[in-house]
Design a protein around this motif. Structure first.
Motif, short mmCIF file in Angstrom:
data_model
loop_
_atom_site.label_atom_id
_atom_site.label_comp_id
_atom_site.label_asym_id
_atom_site.label_seq_id
_atom_site.Cartn_x
_atom_site.Cartn_y
_atom_site.Cartn_z
N ASN A 25 -47.60 14.96 61.82
CA ASN A 25 -47.92 14.15 60.64
C ASN A 25 -49.32 14.45 60.11
OD1 ASN A 25 -45.47 13.08 61.25
ND2 ASN A 25 -46.21 11.04 61.79
N ILE A 26 -50.27 14.58 61.03
CA ILE A 26 -51.65 14.88 60.62
C ILE A 26 -51.71 16.25 59.95
CG2 ILE A 26 -53.99 15.30 61.46
CD1 ILE A 26 -53.43 13.32 63.72
N ALA A 27 -50.98 17.21 60.50
CA ALA A 27 -50.99 18.56 59.92
C ALA A 27 -50.43 18.55 58.50
CB ALA A 27 -50.18 19.50 60.81
N ILE A 28 -49.41 17.71 58.25
CA ILE A 28 -48.81 17.66 56.92
C ILE A 28 -49.78 17.09 55.89
CG2 ILE A 28 -47.01 16.54 55.55
CD1 ILE A 28 -45.15 16.86 57.94
N VAL A 29 -50.49 16.02 56.24
CA VAL A 29 -51.34 15.37 55.24
C VAL A 29 -52.72 16.02 55.14
CG1 VAL A 29 -50.17 13.16 55.42
CG2 VAL A 29 -52.10 13.63 56.93
N LEU A 30 -53.19 16.67 56.20
CA LEU A 30 -54.54 17.25 56.17
C LEU A 30 -54.53 18.77 56.06
CD1 LEU A 30 -56.91 15.35 58.64
CD2 LEU A 30 -56.99 15.44 56.16
N GLY A 31 -53.46 19.42 56.49
CA GLY A 31 -53.44 20.88 56.50
C GLY A 31 -53.79 21.52 55.16
N PRO A 32 -53.15 21.09 54.05
CA PRO A 32 -53.47 21.72 52.76
C PRO A 32 -54.90 21.52 52.30
CG PRO A 32 -51.38 20.54 52.66
CD PRO A 32 -52.02 20.16 53.96
N ASN A 33 -55.63 20.59 52.95
CA ASN A 33 -57.04 20.41 52.62
C ASN A 33 -57.96 21.25 53.49
OD1 ASN A 33 -56.67 18.23 50.63
ND2 ASN A 33 -55.91 17.09 52.39
N LEU A 34 -57.38 21.95 54.45
CA LEU A 34 -58.17 22.79 55.36
C LEU A 34 -58.04 24.27 55.05
CD1 LEU A 34 -57.39 20.96 58.74
CD2 LEU A 34 -59.54 20.91 57.46
N LEU A 35 -56.93 24.65 54.42
CA LEU A 35 -56.71 26.08 54.15
C LEU A 35 -55.86 26.20 52.90
CD1 LEU A 35 -57.05 29.02 55.17
CD2 LEU A 35 -54.89 28.73 56.41
N TRP A 36 -56.31 27.03 51.97
CA TRP A 36 -55.53 27.33 50.77
C TRP A 36 -55.93 28.72 50.27
CZ3 TRP A 36 -59.34 23.52 50.78
CH2 TRP A 36 -60.48 23.78 50.01
N PRO A 37 -55.06 29.38 49.55
CA PRO A 37 -55.38 30.74 49.08
C PRO A 37 -56.38 30.72 47.95
CG PRO A 37 -53.25 30.07 48.23
CD PRO A 37 -53.69 28.97 49.16
N LYS A 38 -57.07 31.82 47.80
CA LYS A 38 -58.07 31.92 46.74
C LYS A 38 -57.43 32.10 45.38
CE LYS A 38 -62.54 34.13 45.94
NZ LYS A 38 -63.49 35.16 46.44
N THR A 39 -56.24 32.72 45.34
CA THR A 39 -55.56 32.96 44.08
C THR A 39 -55.07 31.66 43.49
OG1 THR A 39 -54.83 35.08 44.93
CG2 THR A 39 -53.70 34.24 42.96
N GLU A 40 -55.30 31.47 42.18
CA GLU A 40 -54.87 30.27 41.49
C GLU A 40 -53.61 30.57 40.69
OE1 GLU A 40 -57.99 28.82 39.11
OE2 GLU A 40 -59.42 28.58 40.74
#
Length: 551
Positions: free
Chosen positions: A400-415
């Motif tokens: 559950n923590i990975a689902i809600v916090l994961g996208p705030n820890l790693l994302w691609p540079k390409t928009e």
């Protein structure tokens, strides 16, 4: 320019007069000097206009002494106002320091300007004034004087001529005296004519000198700008040093390394502050990081953390606002905590099929992070692992923590990638974060002192909350209003998954023969920055890895 001034009067006794004066064009010597005289008049007019406009460019009062001129300059008034403001604000204010440094620079600029204007007045304005108001007018005045003397000569000549032609004995006796009078008048004409010729020739020969005033003007202005630039080039690094040395710069939206260097910290202030507050009052809160707080309270907490205030007691009672602030800090970093540079390596590690090798690959990628990012990730992961220990109460398991916090820890540079790609990326990120939280002590075996700076403590007026009685349903704070999501506009470069997308994550265990293979999570994933409804099915725990990391 050649010019001949042989005086020959061809006027008969009845000389033609124009406006009460004889027509001097009949004098052969007057013709060659006309061009010089005309040029002098044009030079006087043009120089007078330039002098007048140049005086208007001066900011000081012409003709005054240097000290008085300096006091009257607008730059001096500006400098004094800035320095007074800096003194009132004091050294504790960055604006006060800036005003003091800037005011000193403006004072130096005023001194340079005062010296420049004094130079202009001495080397340019005064010569212009001498040329237009003294030298040329004197020549033109002598030109008029010559005209008057010519008239006097013509009058004396006419009387002499009439006396020589009359039969009157009385008039005949005056011929000699009239002749002397005529000769004297002619002598005065010749003297004045010679002086006028000399002055006109002198003007023509000095035209190059007069033109040099314009060269002096530009040279003086160039010197003024060079000295002003030198003052500014000295002042700008000094004022920039004040800016760079100021610690109280907003942490939200600032690069992690810059914030740590500026504040002389190892762990980012918002991260440590939020973790310390949640350790005190939020570990038993159901749906932490999932349920949104009121936007006004969240905005106030972020502003308080940005200005490094220690007055955070009021936020201990609203752990969802604290959790929202922590998510906002991670989301607003210019570069994610797990870095752009390692994004592909993280994804490759998550795709390794063998569970042991997958963990080993994640470990290697984790320990190749920059030191600042690795230290802050370790701090956060240790806290999240501690939060997961109370998942029976707060419902925040590692998945559950990975689902809600994961996208705030790693994302691609390409928009600008599409929803399908975003959903796939989100799955991969969750698959990266979950095992790191589950095996936090293996990834980061060192103990963590969460109060790393020593500046946080439980407020004296707040008691440690007692656990709720059995069977009593935990109610959300009134500020939550039963809303889902954290109330923030998602970043445009964050994952924007398709609404109502059902995901099933299967994380293999160490052995392929084990059934079930890992925890199964059914999720309604709305968006990276939105809330997620999570349900967990009872499963067998994933055994801790029994291998040692290489390196």
């Amino acid at each position: 320019m050649s010019c001949f001034f042989k005086f020959q009067s061809s006027n008969p006794p009845n000389t033609k007069r124009v406006n009460g004066r004889e027509d001097l064009a009949n004098f052969s010597w007057a013709q060659p000097t006309y061009s010089i005289e005309r040029r002098m008049e044009l030079v006087r007019t043009a120089s007078h206009n330039a002098h007048k406009r140049l005086v208007l460019c001066l900011q000081g009062q012409p003709g005054t002494d240097s000290e008085k001129r300096h006091k009257k300059l607008p730059l001096t008034s500006l400098s004094q106002a800035m320095q007074d403001g800096g003194s009132q604000l004091g050294e504790e204010s960055l604006i006060g320091k800036m005003m003091d440094v800037c005011g000193e620079a403006e004072s130096r600029l005023a001194s340079v300007l005062m010296q420049h204007e004094v130079t202009l007045e001495r080397d340019v304005l005064e010569p212009f004034n001498q040329l237009t108001e003294v030298e040329i007018p004197n020549v033109l005045k002598m030109r008029k004087q010559l005209g008057k003397l010519v008239l006097d000569y013509d009058s004396a000549k006419a009387r002499w001529y009439q006396a020589t032609r009359t039969n009157n004995q009385a008039m005949a006796s005056k011929v000699d005296s009239l002749k002397d009078e005529m000769d004297e008048a002619l002598n005065k004409v010749e003297i004045c004519k010679d002086q006028l010729s000399a002055d006109m020739y002198n003007f023509a020969s000095k035209e190059g000198d007069y033109a040099s005033y314009y060269v002096l003007l530009l040279e003086a202005q160039a010197d003024y700008h060079r000295r002003s630039l030198a003052v500014l080039e000295t002042a700008i690094p000094a004022i920039q040093l004040q800016q760079d040395s100021w610690m109280e710069k907003p942490a939200f939206g600032t690069a992690l390394e810059e914030h740590l260097e500026r504040s002389h910290r190892e762990i980012a202030l918002p991260l440590e502050a939020c973790v310390m507050m949640l350790l005190e009052t939020g570990m038993k809160e159901e749906g932490l990081f999932r349920i949104a707080a009121g936007s006004s309270k969240l905005k106030k907490l972020k502003a308080a953390l940005d200005c490094s205030t220690s007055q955070l007691e009021e936020f201990y009672s609203d752990p969802h606002a604290v959790a929202g602030a922590l998510k906002s800090y991670l989301r607003e970093l210019p570069e994610p905590l797990m870095t752009f540079g390692l994004y592909d390596e993280w994804l490759q590690a998550s795709c390794v099929s063998d569970p042991d090798k997958r963990l080993q690959s994640l470990w290697s990628t984790c320990h190749s992070m920059p030191n600042a990012h690795k230290a802050n990730l370790r701090y956060l992961v240790k806290f999240l692992a501690k939060l997961a220990q109370d998942s029976d109460v707060n419902k925040m398991t590692p998945p559950n923590i990975a689902i809600v916090l994961g996208p705030n820890l790693l994302w691609p540079k390409t928009e600008g990638y599409g929803n399908e790609m975003a959903a796939a990326t989100s799955l991969a990120v969750v698959a990266i974060i979950e095992p790191i939280i589950q095996h936090a002590d293996w990834f980061f075996p060192e103990e963590v002192d969460f109060n790393v700076s020593g500046m946080f403590a439980l407020p004296s007026h707040l008691a440690t909350p007692e656990p709720d009685p059995p069977g009593l349903e935990k109610r959300r704070p009134g500020s939550m209003g039963g809303q889902e999501g954290d109330g923030h506009t998602p970043r445009k470069d964050r994952y924007l998954s398709r609404p109502n997308l059902s995901l099933t994550l299967s994380l293999p265990s160490r052995s392929r023969s084990q059934v079930p293979r890992g925890p199964t999570v059914s999720a309604l994933y709305l968006a990276a920055d939105e809330s997620v409804t999570v349900t967990e099915m009872p499963t067998e725990e994933l055994p801790a890895p029994n291998f040692k990391a290489e390196g």
